[in-house]
Write a protein that holds these residues in place. Structure first.
Motif, PDB file in Angstrom:
ATOM      1  N   TYR A 270       0.833  -1.204   0.000  1.00 42.01           N
ATOM      2  CA  TYR A 270       0.000   0.000   0.000  1.00 42.01           C
ATOM      3  C   TYR A 270       0.871   1.259   0.000  1.00 42.01           C
ATOM      4  O   TYR A 270       0.632   2.199  -0.751  1.00 42.01           O
ATOM      5  CB  TYR A 270      -0.931  -0.003   1.221  1.00 42.01           C
ATOM      6  N   ASP A 271       1.912   1.244   0.852  1.00 38.52           N
ATOM      7  CA  ASP A 271       2.775   2.426   0.995  1.00 38.52           C
ATOM      8  C   ASP A 271       3.576   2.729  -0.279  1.00 38.52           C
ATOM      9  O   ASP A 271       4.042   3.857  -0.468  1.00 38.52           O
ATOM     10  CB  ASP A 271       3.763   2.232   2.155  1.00 38.52           C
ATOM     11  N   LYS A 272       3.768   1.703  -1.137  1.00 40.01           N
ATOM     12  CA  LYS A 272       4.630   1.906  -2.301  1.00 40.01           C
ATOM     13  C   LYS A 272       3.887   1.784  -3.627  1.00 40.01           C
ATOM     14  O   LYS A 272       4.487   1.625  -4.679  1.00 40.01           O
ATOM     15  CB  LYS A 272       5.778   0.895  -2.271  1.00 40.01           C
ATOM     16  N   SER A 273       2.540   1.810  -3.559  1.00 39.43           N
ATOM     17  CA  SER A 273       1.770   1.664  -4.807  1.00 39.43           C
ATOM     18  C   SER A 273       0.845   2.851  -5.003  1.00 39.43           C
ATOM     19  O   SER A 273       0.703   3.703  -4.129  1.00 39.43           O
ATOM     20  CB  SER A 273       0.979   0.358  -4.774  1.00 39.43           C
ATOM     21  N   THR A 274       0.206   2.891  -6.150  1.00 40.66           N
ATOM     22  CA  THR A 274      -0.725   3.987  -6.467  1.00 40.66           C
ATOM     23  C   THR A 274      -1.944   3.407  -7.185  1.00 40.66           C
ATOM     24  O   THR A 274      -1.965   2.233  -7.552  1.00 40.66           O
ATOM     25  CB  THR A 274      -0.064   5.025  -7.415  1.00 40.66           C
ATOM     26  N   GLY A 275      -2.946   4.247  -7.378  1.00 39.25           N
ATOM     27  CA  GLY A 275      -4.094   3.891  -8.211  1.00 39.25           C
ATOM     28  C   GLY A 275      -4.858   2.672  -7.745  1.00 39.25           C
ATOM     29  O   GLY A 275      -5.078   2.459  -6.546  1.00 39.25           O
ATOM     30  N   GLU A 276      -5.259   1.849  -8.728  1.00 38.24           N
ATOM     31  CA  GLU A 276      -6.117   0.693  -8.442  1.00 38.24           C
ATOM     32  C   GLU A 276      -5.428  -0.314  -7.519  1.00 38.24           C
ATOM     33  O   GLU A 276      -6.048  -0.890  -6.628  1.00 38.24           O
ATOM     34  CB  GLU A 276      -6.506   0.004  -9.764  1.00 38.24           C
ATOM     35  N   GLU A 277      -4.106  -0.508  -7.721  1.00 37.39           N
ATOM     36  CA  GLU A 277      -3.376  -1.450  -6.877  1.00 37.39           C
ATOM     37  C   GLU A 277      -3.435  -1.003  -5.421  1.00 37.39           C
ATOM     38  O   GLU A 277      -3.686  -1.800  -4.518  1.00 37.39           O
ATOM     39  CB  GLU A 277      -1.917  -1.572  -7.339  1.00 37.39           C
ATOM     40  N   GLN A 278      -3.242   0.295  -5.197  1.00 39.27           N
ATOM     41  CA  GLN A 278      -3.261   0.803  -3.821  1.00 39.27           C
ATOM     42  C   GLN A 278      -4.646   0.643  -3.201  1.00 39.27           C
ATOM     43  O   GLN A 278      -4.769   0.323  -2.015  1.00 39.27           O
ATOM     44  CB  GLN A 278      -2.837   2.272  -3.791  1.00 39.27           C
ATOM     45  N   GLU A 279      -5.685   0.833  -4.025  1.00 41.34           N
ATOM     46  CA  GLU A 279      -7.060   0.654  -3.530  1.00 41.34           C
ATOM     47  C   GLU A 279      -7.269  -0.762  -2.987  1.00 41.34           C
ATOM     48  O   GLU A 279      -7.854  -0.959  -1.933  1.00 41.34           O
ATOM     49  CB  GLU A 279      -8.069   0.903  -4.658  1.00 41.34           C
ATOM     50  N   VAL A 280      -6.783  -1.763  -3.756  1.00 40.72           N
ATOM     51  CA  VAL A 280      -6.951  -3.158  -3.340  1.00 40.72           C
ATOM     52  C   VAL A 280      -6.206  -3.406  -2.035  1.00 40.72           C
ATOM     53  O   VAL A 280      -6.697  -4.110  -1.149  1.00 40.72           O
ATOM     54  CB  VAL A 280      -6.458  -4.139  -4.434  1.00 40.72           C
ATOM     55  N   PHE A 281      -5.011  -2.821  -1.896  1.00 41.75           N
ATOM     56  CA  PHE A 281      -4.179  -3.071  -0.708  1.00 41.75           C
ATOM     57  C   PHE A 281      -4.588  -2.230   0.509  1.00 41.75           C
ATOM     58  O   PHE A 281      -3.901  -2.225   1.521  1.00 41.75           O
ATOM     59  CB  PHE A 281      -2.695  -2.881  -1.037  1.00 41.75           C
ATOM     60  N   ASN A 282      -5.728  -1.525   0.377  1.00 41.64           N
ATOM     61  CA  ASN A 282      -6.285  -0.800   1.524  1.00 41.64           C
ATOM     62  C   ASN A 282      -7.393  -1.671   2.110  1.00 41.64           C
ATOM     63  O   ASN A 282      -8.491  -1.730   1.567  1.00 41.64           O
ATOM     64  CB  ASN A 282      -6.857   0.552   1.066  1.00 41.64           C
ATOM     65  N   PRO A 283      -7.114  -2.406   3.197  1.00 42.68           N
ATOM     66  CA  PRO A 283      -8.091  -3.381   3.703  1.00 42.68           C
ATOM     67  C   PRO A 283      -9.381  -2.711   4.151  1.00 42.68           C
ATOM     68  O   PRO A 283      -9.388  -1.545   4.575  1.00 42.68           O
ATOM     69  CB  PRO A 283      -7.370  -4.020   4.897  1.00 42.68           C
ATOM     70  N   PRO A 284     -10.524  -3.444   4.076  1.00 42.09           N
ATOM     71  CA  PRO A 284     -11.804  -2.866   4.501  1.00 42.09           C
ATOM     72  C   PRO A 284     -11.802  -2.504   5.982  1.00 42.09           C
ATOM     73  O   PRO A 284     -11.075  -3.094   6.788  1.00 42.09           O
ATOM     74  CB  PRO A 284     -12.814  -3.983   4.203  1.00 42.09           C
ATOM     75  N   ALA A 285     -12.659  -1.563   6.333  1.00 40.24           N
ATOM     76  CA  ALA A 285     -12.688  -1.007   7.696  1.00 40.24           C
ATOM     77  C   ALA A 285     -12.943  -2.078   8.754  1.00 40.24           C
ATOM     78  O   ALA A 285     -12.382  -2.026   9.859  1.00 40.24           O
ATOM     79  CB  ALA A 285     -13.756   0.081   7.781  1.00 40.24           C
ATOM     80  N   PHE A 286     -13.786  -3.061   8.431  1.00 37.33           N
ATOM     81  CA  PHE A 286     -14.136  -4.049   9.464  1.00 37.33           C
ATOM     82  C   PHE A 286     -12.917  -4.848   9.926  1.00 37.33           C
ATOM     83  O   PHE A 286     -12.868  -5.312  11.066  1.00 37.33           O
ATOM     84  CB  PHE A 286     -15.265  -4.979   8.982  1.00 37.33           C
ATOM     85  N   MET A 287     -11.895  -4.988   9.037  1.00 36.51           N
ATOM     86  CA  MET A 287     -10.679  -5.716   9.427  1.00 36.51           C
ATOM     87  C   MET A 287      -9.882  -4.917  10.446  1.00 36.51           C
ATOM     88  O   MET A 287      -9.305  -5.478  11.379  1.00 36.51           O
ATOM     89  CB  MET A 287      -9.819  -6.028   8.197  1.00 36.51           C
ATOM     90  N   LYS A 288      -9.873  -3.606  10.262  1.00 33.92           N
ATOM     91  CA  LYS A 288      -9.164  -2.755  11.226  1.00 33.92           C
ATOM     92  C   LYS A 288      -9.887  -2.813  12.580  1.00 33.92           C
ATOM     93  O   LYS A 288      -9.255  -2.804  13.642  1.00 33.92           O
ATOM     94  CB  LYS A 288      -9.078  -1.322  10.695  1.00 33.92           C
ATOM     95  N   GLN A 289     -11.235  -2.900  12.528  1.00 33.95           N
ATOM     96  CA  GLN A 289     -12.032  -3.044  13.750  1.00 33.95           C
ATOM     97  C   GLN A 289     -11.705  -4.366  14.451  1.00 33.95           C
ATOM     98  O   GLN A 289     -11.581  -4.439  15.672  1.00 33.95           O
ATOM     99  CB  GLN A 289     -13.529  -3.004  13.388  1.00 33.95           C
ATOM    100  N   MET A 290     -11.501  -5.431  13.642  1.00 29.55           N
ATOM    101  CA  MET A 290     -11.141  -6.747  14.203  1.00 29.55           C
ATOM    102  C   MET A 290      -9.820  -6.665  14.968  1.00 29.55           C
ATOM    103  O   MET A 290      -9.681  -7.251  16.044  1.00 29.55           O
ATOM    104  CB  MET A 290     -11.018  -7.791  13.079  1.00 29.55           C
ATOM    105  N   VAL A 291      -8.860  -5.913  14.411  1.00 31.91           N
ATOM    106  CA  VAL A 291      -7.557  -5.777  15.075  1.00 31.91           C
ATOM    107  C   VAL A 291      -7.732  -5.033  16.401  1.00 31.91           C
ATOM    108  O   VAL A 291      -7.160  -5.417  17.427  1.00 31.91           O
ATOM    109  CB  VAL A 291      -6.539  -5.063  14.159  1.00 31.91           C
ATOM    110  N   GLU A 292      -8.561  -3.962  16.384  1.00 34.26           N
ATOM    111  CA  GLU A 292      -8.829  -3.214  17.624  1.00 34.26           C
ATOM    112  C   GLU A 292      -9.481  -4.117  18.682  1.00 34.26           C
ATOM    113  O   GLU A 292      -9.205  -4.022  19.867  1.00 34.26           O
ATOM    114  CB  GLU A 292      -9.749  -2.016  17.329  1.00 34.26           C
ATOM    115  N   ASN A 293     -10.365  -5.026  18.216  1.00 30.90           N
ATOM    116  CA  ASN A 293     -11.057  -5.952  19.127  1.00 30.90           C
ATOM    117  C   ASN A 293     -10.165  -7.111  19.569  1.00 30.90           C
ATOM    118  O   ASN A 293     -10.600  -7.956  20.340  1.00 30.90           O
ATOM    119  CB  ASN A 293     -12.295  -6.558  18.438  1.00 30.90           C
ATOM    120  N   LYS A 294      -8.946  -7.154  19.004  1.00 27.08           N
ATOM    121  CA  LYS A 294      -8.013  -8.280  19.249  1.00 27.08           C
ATOM    122  C   LYS A 294      -8.563  -9.606  18.713  1.00 27.08           C
ATOM    123  O   LYS A 294      -8.305 -10.662  19.259  1.00 27.08           O
ATOM    124  CB  LYS A 294      -7.686  -8.420  20.756  1.00 27.08           C
TER     125      LYS A 294
END
Length: 794
Positions: A270-294
């Protein structure tokens, strides 16, 4: 200069670092395992009398990691004895020890600055010619060399192992622009020949090959699941074995890997890509919520799945609640089951006009195009990309093999209809009049380079039996086995019955093979490239004959088995067994009488007949007993009772080795037998062993009488079994089996030390086997194993 690795050091003792150290130790390489000195003395440490200066305290991080190695499952060590090859230490007191090693592997935190600081310290103590590598999963190899000496930079590269290092085949080797070509070549060869890896040369790009495509594929699957309204369980039910992927499919894999680890890997791109590739490598919000929930997966007890009251539930990403697991059930899944071969199954599913086809096409389409767009950027050729995905992620077909399976022309036409851009590499293939990325020419596989076709590079030690038979044919074949001329005067007997189980067809072929080899060859290898070497005798056939009360027929088959094993043992030409995977019951019995066993590191060998209410019937009791006797030093007084008791415990408890080395510790292998670390080299190594024996003037063993423990041994074994019965460890029927086994191993109730011939022991064995086959409780055990796939304790 010529390189060799006699001693190594691993820096960083986390799960990955200690796993790599264990794998080096499994390969016989003494290894230092170094980590930081803890900041503070804990209360528990103080109770031991430790201070900040106590060496045990200073090494405690690495020492703790070694203790965990013994408890981890699956076991990182092929033998617990290998632990003594690993010396724990710390980076403050033991940095000077790096002067003595030939290879230093860095496995510390994924932070460029921290790694650069460590390499600056290593550079100061480095002996010229020492190879230094990083196990990073995605940080630039080039960036790590900044500020380093020429000596360091020319011997530095990435070696990305996959977790767990003992079991996952892939090793990505990533050179920097400064790395000497001979260092790269040495590490590649060493990785294959000594560490048993499938080595792929990758380019210095984010996440290299396997994680780049694998992570993209997982994120695309997530995207399509959310966009199209599939559940977690539905996705997993079609993205596993149905399409030639591991049972863990998509979300169980993420639970095993750990969501935090996965998101870290995704961020690299994600940090080294752009455009459509970067969009794919941006995980959906619910996954970030899962990490917060442990909710990280297996390590925290819940992730995409959770177990409650012995039932598995799946996460609903919209509500963040857990619900009963759903599975996709569509006509195409039923149709695919009827198709022969993975390629046809996948083709049926991907183009299906139902919910399975819709999901799989929406995943395959972007992943295949992405793989083709990365050709030349992440690797020089499609072979490296396909191998990385097969060896690192357990795919049966890599992206370009998958593309060939579903049809390049048909899939590209569909992609164009949907308005997708076709990668130039794929368009070049079609423009040049080709319809597949791989093609066979004169029995050799060739791959598309972008301008034409080149032969797929192979290691001469990697014998592909399927391709070999296509090119050279077979000497003779029946439904259970084939005899093949392996070249250089060595023949190969290949089992190919269902599960490689032994029936009359294989026994007939053994007799033919030994006769043919005695006349026309230097030696015989018994080996194959199925899922397992051999899971034993054909249990279904034995049960059917037993239920029909056809003991005469069973007696004939058991005699046939026993005589075939004697034929192997007393062949005038050396017979070498090449076991791997499950080598159980009759499979182990085939190996025991051979002149040499060349086992794979991952060989799970044992005489397991007690689990189905029987004892070995093909000579396994006698051979394991004799193998134990022959392993004892000469001129030492032998305690036949002790030997018989040890063998009794191994067979009665159905002990199965967890590795080739453990099979040696259980006396299925002796010290002269070999263990091949690279499974692809197993048949080559076995062939070399046969040639070596022949050239050394091999002579068949002399038929000698065997000393048995007799009545004292029988009594001792029964006392042990009776103790287990009274303690509730074994049932009445187990006791009956134990009595029969003890009688066979003791050689009957004859005087201690009586010399008996092999035929006598085989007769005892056969009589015991046939009497147990007739027992209703043994038949219940056999039935249960055939239906449920696990032992019944009755």
């Amino acid at each position: 200069m010529s390189y060799q690795i006699k001693k190594a050091a691993v820096i960083g003792s986390g799960v990955m670092g200690s796993g790599i150290a264990a794998h080096l130790a499994n390969s016989g390489i003494p290894t230092y395992l170094l980590d930081i000195v803890p900041n503070d003395v804990s209360e528990a440490d103080a109770k031991k009398g430790w201070t900040k200066d106590t060496p045990a305290f200073r090494n405690s991080v690495a020492t703790g990691a070694l203790e965990k190695l013994l408890k981890q499952k699956p076991a990182p060590l092929t033998s617990k004895r290998n632990l003594q090859l690993i010396t724990p230490g710390n980076l403050e007191d033991d940095l000077e020890k790096l002067k003595d090693v030939d290879w230093i592997i860095e496995v510390i935190v994924e932070n460029l600055e921290v790694k650069q600081n460590l390499f600056a310290r290593i550079d100061e103590v480095l002996t010229p010619g020492t190879i230094v590598t990083s196990n990073t999963s995605g940080i630039s190899i080039e960036d790590m060399t900044v500020g380093r000496s020429e000596q360091f930079a020319s011997h530095f590269l990435g070696t990305h192992f996959f977790n767990p290092p003992r079991y996952l085949k892939l090793l990505e080797v990533i050179p920097a622009s400064t790395t000497k070509p001979e260092v790269v070549e040495f590490v590649k060869t060493f990785g294959e020949d000594v560490l048993g890896k499938g080595v792929v040369l990758a380019k210095d790009t984010p996440n290299f090959i396997a994680n780049r495509i694998g992570t993209y594929g997982l994120l695309v699957t997530l995207r399509e699941m959310l966009n199209r309204g599939y559940s977690v369980g539905e996705v997993d039910s079609v993205t596993g074995p149905a399409i030639g992927r591991p049972k863990s499919a998509t979300f169980r894999t993420l639970d095993v890997v750990g969501l935090d680890t996965f998101l870290h890997v995704a961020k690299n791109v994600y940090d080294k890509s752009t455009g459509e590739e970067q969009e794919v490598f941006n995980p959906p919000a619910f996954m970030k919520q899962m990490v917060e929930n442990k909710w990280l997966g297996a390590k925290t007890g819940q992730g995409f799945f959770v177990k409650k009251d012995k039932e598995i539930f799946e996460l609903n990403p919209e509500t963040m609640d857990y619900e009963p697991v759903k599975k996709l059930k569509t006509p195409s899944l039923e149709m695919a089951k009827q198709e022969k071969g993975l390629a046809n199954k996948v083709k049926t599913l991907v183009y299906a006009k139902d919910r399975t086809g819709e999901l799989l096409w929406s995943i395959f389409n972007p992943v295949l195009r992405y793989s083709a767009e990365l050709h030349g950027e992440i690797a020089d050729d499609i072979v490296a990309i396909d191998q990385a995905m097969k060896w690192g992620f357990g795919w049966q077909q890599g992206p370009f093999e998958t593309w060939d399976a579903i049809g390049v022309e048909k899939s590209v036409a569909k992609m164009k209809e949907e308005g997708h851009e076709i990668p130039a590499f794929v368009q070049a293939l079609l423009d040049q009049g080709h319809s597949s990325f791989y093609k066979e020419e004169e029995g050799e596989l060739h791959f598309f380079t972008g301008t034409g076709f080149e032969k797929v590079p192979t290691n001469e030690k990697a014998i592909d039996l399927k391709a070999y038979k296509k090119k050279h044919g077979v000497i003779k074949k029946n439904s259970g086995a084939s005899l093949i001329d392996l070249g250089d005067g060595v023949a190969l007997l290949e089992f190919h019955s269902q599960s490689n189980s032994i029936g009359p067809d294989i026994l007939q072929m053994i007799n033919f093979a030994v006769d043919e080899v005695e006349k026309n060859f230097k030696g015989l290898v018994i080996g194959n490239q199925g899922k397992n070497f051999c899971v034993g005798a054909n249990l279904g056939m034995i049960l059917m004959e037993a239920q029909d009360d056809n003991i005469f027929e069973l007696d004939y088959i058991v005699r046939m088995f026993q005589q075939a094993m004697l034929k192997i043992k007393y062949s005038s030409k050396p017979v070498v067994a090449a076991p791997f995977g499950m080598t159980l019951g009759g499979g182990a019995e085939v190996c025991l009488p051979t002149a040499h066993i060349q086992a794979s590191t991952e060989t799970y060998m044992g005489l397991v007949e007690a689990g189905v209410g029987l004892i070995p019937g093909g000579g396994g009791n006698k051979e394991l007993y004799m193998k134990h006797l022959s392993s004892l030093p000469n001129n030492v007084k032998v305690d036949y009772v002790e030997v018989a008791t040890t063998v009794f415990e191994t067979i009665a408890m159905a002990k199965v080795s967890t590795s080739g080395e453990e099979a040696r510790e259980n006396n299925f292998l002796n010290q002269a037998d070999g263990v091949s670390v690279n499974p692809d080299h197993l048949l080559y190594d076995a062939k070399q062993a046969a040639l070596h024996l022949y050239e050394a003037g091999y002579k068949a063993p002399i038929r000698e009488k065997v000393a048995v423990s007799g009545a004292p041994g029988y009594a001792t074994m029964l006392v042990g079994a009776e103790g287990m019965r009274l303690s509730g460890f074994i049932s009445e029927h187990d006791m009956k089996i134990a009595k029969k086994l003890a009688y066979v191993l003791a050689g009957g109730e004859v005087p201690y030390g009586t010399l008996v011939d092999e035929e006598y022991l085989l007769n005892l064995e056969r009589e015991a086997f046939l009497s147990l086959v007739a027992e209703p409780k043994s038949q219940m055990r056999m039935q249960h194993m055939l239906v449920k796939g696990k032992p019944l304790r009755n």
